[in-house]
Design a protein around this motif. Structure first.
Motif, PDB file in Angstrom:
ATOM      1  N   UNK A   6       0.871  -1.166   0.000  1.00  0.00           N
ATOM      2  CA  UNK A   6       0.000   0.000   0.000  1.00  0.00           C
ATOM      3  C   UNK A   6       0.913   1.222   0.000  1.00  0.00           C
ATOM      4  N   UNK A   7       0.736   2.054  -0.996  1.00  0.00           N
ATOM      5  CA  UNK A   7       1.747   3.073  -1.272  1.00  0.00           C
ATOM      6  C   UNK A   7       1.696   4.242  -0.306  1.00  0.00           C
ATOM      7  N   UNK A   8       0.536   4.540   0.207  1.00  0.00           N
ATOM      8  CA  UNK A   8       0.367   5.711   1.048  1.00  0.00           C
ATOM      9  C   UNK A   8       0.250   5.298   2.501  1.00  0.00           C
ATOM     10  N   UNK A   9       1.109   5.873   3.330  1.00  0.00           N
ATOM     11  CA  UNK A   9       1.050   5.536   4.746  1.00  0.00           C
ATOM     12  C   UNK A   9      -0.030   6.357   5.446  1.00  0.00           C
ATOM     13  N   UNK A  10      -0.102   7.641   5.120  1.00  0.00           N
ATOM     14  CA  UNK A  10      -1.072   8.523   5.765  1.00  0.00           C
ATOM     15  C   UNK A  10      -1.564   9.507   4.717  1.00  0.00           C
ATOM     16  N   UNK A  11      -2.881   9.567   4.572  1.00  0.00           N
ATOM     17  CA  UNK A  11      -3.501  10.485   3.628  1.00  0.00           C
ATOM     18  C   UNK A  11      -4.410  11.423   4.409  1.00  0.00           C
ATOM     19  N   UNK A  12      -4.282  12.704   4.132  1.00  0.00           N
ATOM     20  CA  UNK A  12      -5.113  13.710   4.796  1.00  0.00           C
ATOM     21  C   UNK A  12      -5.914  14.439   3.724  1.00  0.00           C
ATOM     22  N   UNK A  13      -7.229  14.438   3.879  1.00  0.00           N
ATOM     23  CA  UNK A  13      -8.107  15.080   2.911  1.00  0.00           C
ATOM     24  C   UNK A  13      -9.131  15.948   3.626  1.00  0.00           C
ATOM     25  N   UNK A  14      -9.668  16.881   2.900  1.00  0.00           N
ATOM     26  CA  UNK A  14     -10.807  17.649   3.392  1.00  0.00           C
ATOM     27  C   UNK A  14     -12.091  16.965   2.953  1.00  0.00           C
ATOM     28  N   UNK A  15     -13.151  17.199   3.698  1.00  0.00           N
ATOM     29  CA  UNK A  15     -14.442  16.619   3.326  1.00  0.00           C
ATOM     30  C   UNK A  15     -14.789  17.003   1.887  1.00  0.00           C
ATOM     31  N   UNK A  16     -15.418  16.067   1.195  1.00  0.00           N
ATOM     32  CA  UNK A  16     -15.868  16.195  -0.195  1.00  0.00           C
ATOM     33  C   UNK A  16     -14.751  15.963  -1.212  1.00  0.00           C
ATOM     34  N   UNK A  17     -13.525  15.826  -0.752  1.00  0.00           N
ATOM     35  CA  UNK A  17     -12.440  15.515  -1.687  1.00  0.00           C
ATOM     36  C   UNK A  17     -12.576  14.071  -2.161  1.00  0.00           C
ATOM     37  N   UNK A  18     -11.964  13.796  -3.318  1.00  0.00           N
ATOM     38  CA  UNK A  18     -11.983  12.429  -3.838  1.00  0.00           C
ATOM     39  C   UNK A  18     -10.809  11.651  -3.266  1.00  0.00           C
ATOM     40  N   UNK A  19     -11.009  10.357  -3.154  1.00  0.00           N
ATOM     41  CA  UNK A  19     -10.019   9.486  -2.533  1.00  0.00           C
ATOM     42  C   UNK A  19      -9.612   8.375  -3.486  1.00  0.00           C
ATOM     43  N   UNK A  20      -8.330   8.098  -3.529  1.00  0.00           N
ATOM     44  CA  UNK A  20      -7.850   6.881  -4.172  1.00  0.00           C
ATOM     45  C   UNK A  20      -6.680   6.352  -3.369  1.00  0.00           C
ATOM     46  N   UNK A  79     -15.617   8.928  -4.400  1.00  0.00           N
ATOM     47  CA  UNK A  79     -15.655  10.232  -5.067  1.00  0.00           C
ATOM     48  C   UNK A  79     -15.704  11.418  -4.097  1.00  0.00           C
ATOM     49  N   UNK A  80     -16.296  11.217  -2.907  1.00  0.00           N
ATOM     50  CA  UNK A  80     -16.450  12.343  -1.994  1.00  0.00           C
ATOM     51  C   UNK A  80     -16.400  11.818  -0.558  1.00  0.00           C
ATOM     52  N   UNK A  81     -15.288  12.067   0.124  1.00  0.00           N
ATOM     53  CA  UNK A  81     -15.125  11.504   1.464  1.00  0.00           C
ATOM     54  C   UNK A  81     -15.852  12.342   2.504  1.00  0.00           C
ATOM     55  N   UNK A  82     -16.151  11.685   3.614  1.00  0.00           N
ATOM     56  CA  UNK A  82     -16.787  12.342   4.747  1.00  0.00           C
ATOM     57  C   UNK A  82     -15.888  12.223   5.964  1.00  0.00           C
ATOM     58  N   UNK A  83     -16.131  13.077   6.940  1.00  0.00           N
ATOM     59  CA  UNK A  83     -15.346  13.039   8.167  1.00  0.00           C
ATOM     60  C   UNK A  83     -15.394  11.640   8.801  1.00  0.00           C
ATOM     61  N   UNK A 101      -1.653  -5.672   3.434  1.00  0.00           N
ATOM     62  CA  UNK A 101      -0.731  -4.569   3.309  1.00  0.00           C
ATOM     63  C   UNK A 101      -0.540  -3.907   4.666  1.00  0.00           C
ATOM     64  N   UNK A 102       0.370  -2.954   4.708  1.00  0.00           N
ATOM     65  CA  UNK A 102       0.703  -2.293   5.977  1.00  0.00           C
ATOM     66  C   UNK A 102      -0.382  -1.313   6.423  1.00  0.00           C
ATOM     67  N   UNK A 103      -1.294  -0.990   5.523  1.00  0.00           N
ATOM     68  CA  UNK A 103      -2.391  -0.096   5.883  1.00  0.00           C
ATOM     69  C   UNK A 103      -2.129   1.343   5.480  1.00  0.00           C
ATOM     70  N   UNK A 104      -3.219   2.069   5.244  1.00  0.00           N
ATOM     71  CA  UNK A 104      -3.167   3.509   4.984  1.00  0.00           C
ATOM     72  C   UNK A 104      -4.100   4.192   5.964  1.00  0.00           C
ATOM     73  N   UNK A 105      -3.537   5.136   6.694  1.00  0.00           N
ATOM     74  CA  UNK A 105      -4.362   5.901   7.623  1.00  0.00           C
ATOM     75  C   UNK A 105      -4.966   7.077   6.873  1.00  0.00           C
ATOM     76  N   UNK A 106      -6.277   7.165   6.892  1.00  0.00           N
ATOM     77  CA  UNK A 106      -6.977   8.280   6.251  1.00  0.00           C
ATOM     78  C   UNK A 106      -7.519   9.206   7.332  1.00  0.00           C
ATOM     79  N   UNK A 107      -7.172  10.471   7.216  1.00  0.00           N
ATOM     80  CA  UNK A 107      -7.725  11.498   8.089  1.00  0.00           C
ATOM     81  C   UNK A 107      -8.516  12.460   7.228  1.00  0.00           C
ATOM     82  N   UNK A 108      -9.801  12.622   7.550  1.00  0.00           N
ATOM     83  CA  UNK A 108     -10.644  13.552   6.807  1.00  0.00           C
ATOM     84  C   UNK A 108     -10.948  14.733   7.712  1.00  0.00           C
ATOM     85  N   UNK A 109     -10.554  15.912   7.260  1.00  0.00           N
ATOM     86  CA  UNK A 109     -10.774  17.128   8.034  1.00  0.00           C
ATOM     87  C   UNK A 109     -12.158  17.680   7.735  1.00  0.00           C
ATOM     88  N   UNK A 110     -12.903  18.038   8.785  1.00  0.00           N
ATOM     89  CA  UNK A 110     -14.263  18.555   8.559  1.00  0.00           C
ATOM     90  C   UNK A 110     -14.237  19.944   7.940  1.00  0.00           C
TER      91      UNK A 110
END
Lengths: 110, 113
Positions: A6-20, A79-83, A101-110
């Protein structure tokens, strides 16, 4: 050696952003593919799975994943992540045994 | 319906002691798995049971680790002479077949002081 990456260890996104989230594996032959999610303080839960057929699979909570055999990949998308999607996401492959895989931590900011 | 349960939820022990971790799978699931998950890592396969027999124990790190499933249902993971490096979350999962979806328990968090 057989592995799941899994290529991404930690991903930080804002709400409504797309995720891959990327997942690649090195197994040959027939595999079953899974994405599991672990919300804070909870146990691993199945998000979606691919065994055969349509390589685009849809799971719970609006997630989907595409199996690309030629690339040995099984990337997770939304397509659109939520908190409430804040969690750790694990890709897993079953050949003879299940390997994660080692896992990917996703943090979604409100 | 009942899922996979594991006891205890937390276990603190001293280096050199013996511990047992219990897993109660989903009723009717013949396949049972043990994993170990360290901080920041994905679950690492330890052992797989099909019925009462250990079909694959290739993931057990050394001979201090042993698991049983005498009646094909509940399983116990046994760790002898624990070491600080054994500290981790030990996960149990069960499935109807080896290649099918695995359903996970909440894990036992083991801390070896």
């Amino acid at each position: 050696a057989q592995s799941v990456s899994q290529h991404n260890h930690h991903v930080i996104l804002s709400e409504a952003a797309s995720l891959e989230l990327g997942c690649n594996y090195s197994y040959g032959g027939t595999v079953n593919l899974f994405w599991y999610v672990q919300y804070p303080g909870q146990h691993l839960q199945l998000l979606l799975k691919y065994f055969s057929g349509d390589p685009l699979v849809k799971g719970i909570k609006g997630f989907e994943a595409e199996f690309i055999k030629s690339k040995f990949s099984f990337n997770l998308r939304k397509p659109s992540v939520q908190w409430s999607d804040t969690a750790e996401y694990f890709c897993a492959v079953v050949n003879n045994d299940m390997r994660f895989g080692a896992g990917t931590r996703l943090t979604v900011k409100p | 319906g009942a899922g996979v349960s594991q006891t205890p939820s937390n276990k603190v022990t001293e280096k050199g002691k013996y511990v047992e971790l219990r897993c109660d799978p989903i009723s009717g699931h013949t396949a049972l798995y043990w994993y170990r998950q360290s901080l920041g890592q994905g679950p690492e396969f330890l052992i797989y049971f099909q019925g009462t027999g250990a079909a694959d124990d290739s993931g057990l790190p050394n001979d201090r680790f042993f698991a049983v499933r005498p009646e094909g249902s509940v399983s116990t993971l046994k760790i002898q002479r624990t070491e600080r490096g054994d500290s981790a979350v030990y996960l149990c999962a069960s499935s109807s077949d080896r290649r099918e979806t695995q359903y996970f328990g909440p894990g036992t968090r083991l801390l070896v002081l």
